[in-house]
Design a protein around this motif. Structure first.
Motif, short mmCIF file in Angstrom:
data_model
loop_
_atom_site.label_atom_id
_atom_site.label_comp_id
_atom_site.label_asym_id
_atom_site.label_seq_id
_atom_site.Cartn_x
_atom_site.Cartn_y
_atom_site.Cartn_z
N PRO A 258 1.00 -1.25 0.12
CA PRO A 258 0.03 0.08 0.06
C PRO A 258 0.70 1.30 0.15
CG PRO A 258 -0.67 -1.70 1.63
CD PRO A 258 0.61 -2.05 0.94
N LEU A 259 1.96 1.13 0.69
CA LEU A 259 2.65 2.48 0.75
C LEU A 259 3.59 2.56 -0.72
CD1 LEU A 259 4.53 1.90 4.28
CD2 LEU A 259 2.93 3.80 3.48
N THR A 260 3.75 1.43 -1.28
CA THR A 260 4.26 1.63 -2.65
C THR A 260 3.59 2.36 -3.61
OG1 THR A 260 5.65 -0.10 -2.18
CG2 THR A 260 5.67 0.57 -4.68
N VAL A 261 2.32 2.17 -3.61
CA VAL A 261 1.19 2.78 -4.44
C VAL A 261 1.13 4.25 -3.87
CG1 VAL A 261 -1.23 2.79 -4.97
CG2 VAL A 261 -0.36 0.63 -4.66
N CYS A 262 1.33 4.46 -2.58
CA CYS A 262 1.16 5.98 -2.12
C CYS A 262 2.38 6.60 -2.84
CB CYS A 262 1.31 6.16 -0.85
SG CYS A 262 0.01 5.69 0.09
N MET A 263 3.37 5.91 -2.74
CA MET A 263 4.69 6.57 -3.39
C MET A 263 4.58 6.97 -4.97
SD MET A 263 6.49 7.39 -0.80
CE MET A 263 6.06 7.11 0.90
N VAL A 264 3.90 6.30 -5.52
CA VAL A 264 3.74 6.18 -7.18
C VAL A 264 2.92 7.66 -7.12
CG1 VAL A 264 2.43 5.44 -9.17
CG2 VAL A 264 3.81 3.83 -7.76
N LEU A 265 1.79 7.54 -6.29
CA LEU A 265 0.97 8.95 -6.41
C LEU A 265 1.83 10.08 -6.16
CD1 LEU A 265 -2.31 7.62 -5.38
CD2 LEU A 265 -1.57 7.74 -7.74
N LYS A 266 2.44 10.21 -5.03
CA LYS A 266 3.34 11.08 -4.45
C LYS A 266 4.24 11.44 -5.53
CE LYS A 266 6.55 12.59 -0.86
NZ LYS A 266 7.15 11.98 0.42
N ASN A 267 4.75 10.68 -6.34
CA ASN A 267 5.96 11.25 -7.22
C ASN A 267 4.92 11.89 -8.40
OD1 ASN A 267 7.82 9.89 -6.10
ND2 ASN A 267 8.16 7.99 -7.18
N LEU A 268 3.80 11.14 -8.77
CA LEU A 268 3.04 11.99 -9.80
C LEU A 268 2.73 13.39 -9.64
CD1 LEU A 268 1.30 11.75 -12.29
CD2 LEU A 268 -0.60 10.65 -10.83
N LEU A 269 2.30 13.58 -8.14
CA LEU A 269 2.05 15.21 -7.96
C LEU A 269 3.55 15.60 -7.84
CD1 LEU A 269 -0.07 14.58 -4.77
CD2 LEU A 269 -0.78 14.74 -7.22
N MET A 270 4.47 15.19 -7.55
CA MET A 270 5.73 16.27 -7.65
C MET A 270 6.08 16.53 -9.16
SD MET A 270 8.07 14.30 -4.58
CE MET A 270 9.32 15.52 -4.51
N LEU A 271 6.17 15.33 -9.87
CA LEU A 271 6.48 15.58 -11.23
C LEU A 271 5.45 16.41 -12.06
CD1 LEU A 271 8.09 12.44 -12.50
CD2 LEU A 271 9.10 14.12 -11.29
N SER A 272 4.29 16.38 -11.60
CA SER A 272 3.29 17.12 -12.23
C SER A 272 3.11 18.56 -12.20
CB SER A 272 1.71 16.69 -11.82
OG SER A 272 1.52 15.49 -12.12
#
Length: 275
Positions: A258-272
């Motif tokens: 579940p934390l890995t999925v969170c980090m995927v989305l966190k990375n998405l927000l940062m790059l966006s």
């Protein structure tokens, strides 16, 4: 043995990310490229889609037949990432064997590579120039911090050297000055390499491969390996076997995943935000 609850930590993180998404003028969109029909892959894609949509992130899934030619897939990915509404791109692994996986991953621009799997993104991370972390690295760092476990002074063993777990972890542990070893396929008796490890991280993808025989008394076990048995997700670590040996266990399911999925989305927000 204390079970490390990654799911609860992930829920709190998603709630915070939702606030960030709600405040964004331009909403990010996650593009997921999936090749071939595979129930395990489809389950992982569904998890990411569900978590993204929960916090207000749109998801577009691009599916391709298993027999697709490599050049055609490469060109298709180029078109997908050229769409400005797609602010992050994931190539769901594994890919069919006839495809050159690294070449396909290299089709993703580092500016949209939220998994950090392209050669350029890996190079930036290894040289300390990446603004984001590989998702599994971010997940493990987060769960260790939540349980106040420090790397300093501990011996760490990483089972498996794959591109999703072992390789990025080795690069990160090196930057942390940690004492660690990576145990690859063909290493012989695994216990010789793991029995004195204070922290054991497994990313092999073979259910139940880690038993009490491999574990030091009082060790911290982090399971980052997933496979499927009779329709259910299983981890590398045999929970019942290690119950009397380990001090902490991040299990599958409910630990690192579940934390890995969170980090995927966190990375998405940062790059966006940088686009």
């Amino acid at each position: 043995m204390l079970i490390m609850d990654g799911k609860s930590i992930a829920r709190r993180m998603l709630a915070e990310m939702k606030k960030s998404v709600d405040a964004m003028v331009r909403r990010p969109r996650l593009a997921i490229v999936s090749v071939g029909a595979n129930p395990v892959i489809e389950r992982f894609v569904a998890q990411k889609k569900r978590a993204a949509e929960e916090i207000g992130i749109a998801v577009r899934i691009y599916t391709f037949e298993k027999e697709i030619l490599e050049d055609k897939l490469y060109r298709s990915i180029a078109r997908i990432q050229s769409d400005k509404t797609n602010t992050g791109v994931i190539i769901q692994l594994p890919l069919p064997r006839h495809l050159d996986t690294q070449r396909i991953l290299d089709a993703v621009d580092p500016a949209k590579d939220i998994d950090l799997l392209s050669s350029r993104a890996i190079g930036a991370f290894a040289s300390g120039q990446s603004a984001i972390l590989p998702p599994v690295v971010g997940a493990i760092r987060t769960i260790l911090a939540a349980y106040r476990i420090k790397l300093k002074g501990k011996k760490i063993a990483v089972l498996g050297a794959g591109r999703l777990v072992g390789m990025p972890l080795a690069l990160w542990l090196q930057t942390q000055g940690a004492t660690f070893s990576v145990i690859q396929k063909g290493a012989g008796d695994i216990a010789r390499h793991t029995k004195d490890a204070d922290i054991l991280i497994s990313g092999v993808g073979k259910p139940g491969i880690v038993t009490a025989r491999l574990v030091k008394k009082g060790a911290i076990l982090l399971d980052a390996g997933t496979s499927e048995i009779r329709g259910k997700i299983a981890g590398d670590i045999d929970t019942e076997s290690v119950r009397g040996s380990a001090a902490y266990l991040a299990p599958v399911p409910g630990g690192i995943g579940p934390l890995t999925v969170c980090m995927v989305l966190k990375n998405l927000l940062m790059l966006s935000e940088k686009q």
